[in-house]
Design a protein around this motif. Structure first.
Motif, PDB file in Angstrom:
ATOM      1  N   UNK A   5       0.862  -1.177   0.000  1.00 24.81           N
ATOM      2  CA  UNK A   5       0.000   0.000   0.000  1.00 24.81           C
ATOM      3  C   UNK A   5       0.897   1.225   0.000  1.00 24.81           C
ATOM      4  N   UNK A   6       0.443   2.291  -0.633  1.00 26.24           N
ATOM      5  CA  UNK A   6       1.193   3.541  -0.701  1.00 26.24           C
ATOM      6  C   UNK A   6       0.307   4.663  -0.182  1.00 26.24           C
ATOM      7  N   UNK A  27       8.866   1.273  -8.624  1.00 29.84           N
ATOM      8  CA  UNK A  27       9.982   0.680  -7.880  1.00 29.84           C
ATOM      9  C   UNK A  27       9.518  -0.588  -7.169  1.00 29.84           C
ATOM     10  N   UNK A  28       8.362  -0.522  -6.522  1.00 30.66           N
ATOM     11  CA  UNK A  28       7.840  -1.697  -5.837  1.00 30.66           C
ATOM     12  C   UNK A  28       7.598  -2.845  -6.816  1.00 30.66           C
ATOM     13  N   UNK A  29       7.034  -2.544  -7.988  1.00 30.05           N
ATOM     14  CA  UNK A  29       6.769  -3.575  -8.996  1.00 30.05           C
ATOM     15  C   UNK A  29       8.064  -4.247  -9.442  1.00 30.05           C
ATOM     16  N   UNK A  34       2.968  -5.816  -5.572  1.00 30.39           N
ATOM     17  CA  UNK A  34       1.797  -5.302  -6.276  1.00 30.39           C
ATOM     18  C   UNK A  34       1.062  -4.357  -5.329  1.00 30.39           C
ATOM     19  N   UNK A  35       0.855  -3.123  -5.771  1.00 29.58           N
ATOM     20  CA  UNK A  35       0.177  -2.134  -4.930  1.00 29.58           C
ATOM     21  C   UNK A  35      -1.326  -2.369  -5.014  1.00 29.58           C
ATOM     22  N   UNK A  58      -4.300  -4.383   5.006  1.00 32.96           N
ATOM     23  CA  UNK A  58      -4.604  -4.725   3.611  1.00 32.96           C
ATOM     24  C   UNK A  58      -3.409  -5.285   2.856  1.00 32.96           C
ATOM     25  N   UNK A  59      -2.194  -5.056   3.355  1.00 34.38           N
ATOM     26  CA  UNK A  59      -1.026  -5.461   2.586  1.00 34.38           C
ATOM     27  C   UNK A  59       0.160  -5.768   3.496  1.00 34.38           C
TER      28      UNK A  59
END
Length: 161
Positions: A5-6, A27-29, A34-35, A58-59
């Protein structure tokens, strides 16, 4: 695949929260995250704390961007530190060390890292050029921790059958 999550802490001087979020997601991908959830959050302590805790449910990874300077409204670090179960100072040191190698100006910014139950939560500056500097040195380490948690959860499930 890992979940993330962002959260963007909105500030008067925030350059472009949508661009920062896009940069963070890319960057995360690149590291297999996966956001699932993204939100802009006002710099109000109760609102920010609720958003951080909710995102952690959630993440597996929550990245809080912004609110890390030394102005009175820069409260992301305090919000995060008030919620975490365990502080991850090694992650903090790694992020700061890497950012300072790139630009000494980042000595005026703060970051925080820790866990909330089975989620890792990071608070980093939202300057577009620095997002990569803070995240890249720690994402593989975080994945190792998440793998350990997943293995432990799977072992517990097998034991309870």
């Amino acid at each position: 695949m890992y979940t993330a999550s962002v959260l963007n802490v909105l500030e008067e001087h925030y350059e472009n929260p949508e661009y920062s979020a896009k940069n963070c997601k890319e960057i995360l991908a690149k590291y297999g995250f996966r956001v699932l959830y993204q939100k802009n959050v006002e710099p109000i302590m109760s609102v920010l704390k609720e958003a951080i805790f909710s995102a952690s449910r959630k993440s597996e990874l929550v990245v809080v961007m912004g609110g890390t300077g030394l102005l009175w409204e820069d409260i992301a670090t305090e919000a995060l530190l008030s919620l975490i179960d365990k502080r991850a100072q090694g992650l903090e040191i790694s992020m700061v060390h890497n950012a300072l190698k790139k630009d000494r100006e980042f000595s005026l910014y703060r970051c925080a890292a820790g866990t909330i139950l089975n989620s890792v939560v990071l608070s980093i500056p939202a300057k577009n050029e620095s997002i990569e500097w803070y995240l890249e040195p720690v994402l593989n380490t975080i994945k190792t921790l998440l793998n350990e948690w997943r293995k432990k959860d799977n072992d517990a499930i097998k034991t309870n059958r």
